[in-house]
Scaffold this active site. Structure first.
Site, PDB file in Angstrom:
ATOM      1  CG  LEU A 266     -28.878 -51.780 -15.067  1.00 36.80           C
ATOM      2  CD1 LEU A 266     -27.781 -51.100 -14.258  1.00 36.80           C
ATOM      3  CD2 LEU A 266     -29.818 -50.734 -15.654  1.00 36.80           C
TER       4      LEU A 266
ATOM      5  N   GLY B 237     -27.627 -51.523 -23.592  1.00 34.05           N
ATOM      6  CA  GLY B 237     -28.319 -50.273 -23.935  1.00 34.05           C
ATOM      7  C   GLY B 237     -28.169 -49.272 -22.790  1.00 34.05           C
ATOM      8  CG  HIS B 238     -29.989 -49.964 -19.069  1.00 32.76           C
ATOM      9  ND1 HIS B 238     -30.407 -51.265 -19.193  1.00 32.76           N
ATOM     10  CD2 HIS B 238     -31.117 -49.216 -18.941  1.00 32.76           C
ATOM     11  CE1 HIS B 238     -31.732 -51.303 -19.130  1.00 32.76           C
ATOM     12  NE2 HIS B 238     -32.181 -50.081 -18.989  1.00 32.76           N
TER      13      HIS B 238
END
Ligand code: PAF
Length: 282
Positions: free
Chosen positions: A33, A36-37
């Site tokens: 992760l 962006g996540h």
């Protein structure tokens, strides 16, 4: 935050949430992760829903074994990331839990899955829609969040949900970029220093096409040429495709009249990067 590895645990945990009438949100990920996540989870957190983050590296969607094997994730680190962003439940199943036997059933979105990345990654989108369908059945989310960096994936999933009458709202989340424009991706960490230095050219080329379109260029070939001019002199970048497509149908466009997406995939050394931008005629 809770953490479940089995489908039964997820179903048992979500049953009372549903009984209370609370909505359920799903951010589907393959781990590793990054910010962006983080943006997916933060967007989901703006809703009052109970938020599930799934972490599952979906083997069948990798057509190259080396790419799959390079997709190393650190679950402890990812769980900490989800906790910090306020997820309620992380579903991190094993391969055995998701695919206990060879999967005979699959979901395929014809047409939309075939161009752009689909041309170079046979079977990829069928594997994506199949695992997302499984996740939708397990979690039964009211809202599911997908990043715009994977524009084709987003449109394919949107179409799957509409065509199969899934009562889920597909929520797009804008691409998060490094200060130099490179779209965040788990694959960026594989770039060598000199590759990382040239990687932002991909976004700059997309921007050049977009600028050409917003300045009134109606020929897709001309808009494409404006972008390719920036990439062609760079030997470390090998363009796989660079296309102007209808934003919804993903069909290649020749004369630009409505909103389009300029989408590209390129190899930077041994790493394949994709990106896209929205473009509109003035
Ligand atoms: O975008 C991704 O990370 C994956 O394709 C997804 C949607 C989690 C399916 O494996």
């Amino acid at each position: 935050m809770e953490h479940a590895g089995s489908i039964a645990e997820v179903r048992a945990r979500l049953a009372p949430v549903r009984r209370e009438g609370r909505g359920i949100g799903l951010a589907a990920t393959m781990g590793a992760l990054h910010a962006g996540h983080g943006a997916l989870i933060d967007r989901a957190r703006r809703e009052p829903d109970f938020l599930v983050v799934s972490i599952f590296v979906n083997g069948p969607q990798f057509e190259r074994r080396d790419d799959y094997e390079a997709y190393a994730i650190d679950l402890a680190q990812d769980l900490e990331f989800c906790r910090a962003h306020g997820a309620d439940l992380v579903f991190a199943p094993s391969l055995q839990e998701m695919y206990p036997r060879e999967q005979a059933a699959s979901v395929e979105v014809a047409g939309l899955s075939e161009g752009l990345c689909g041309r170079f990654r046979p079977g990829h989108f069928r594997a994506v829609t199949t695992v997302v369908a499984k996740l939708f059945h397990i979690v039964q989310p009211d809202r599911a969040y997908f990043g715009e960096k994977d524009w084709q994936q987003l449109e394919v999933i949107r179409r799957m949900a509409v065509d199969l009458n899934w009562p889920v709202e597909i929520v797009p989340v804008p691409t998060v970029r490094e200060p130099d424009g490179l779209a965040l991706s788990s694959r960026n960490r594989r770039l060598k220093a000199e590759e990382r230095a040239v990687a932002p050219l991909l976004y700059r080329a997309l921007q050049a096409s977009r600028d050409c379109i917003s300045a009134g260029c109606v020929s897709a070939a001309e808009a494409k040429e404006a972008g390719m001019r920036l990439l062609a002199p760079e030997p470390r970048i090998r363009v796989e495709y660079f296309e102007v497509v209808d934003a919804e149908t993903l069909a290649p466009v020749e004369r630009i009249s409505g909103p389009v997406r300029v989408a590209a995939a390129a190899w930077v050394g041994g790493t394949r990067l994709i990106d896209n931008v929205e473009a509109k005629a003035p």
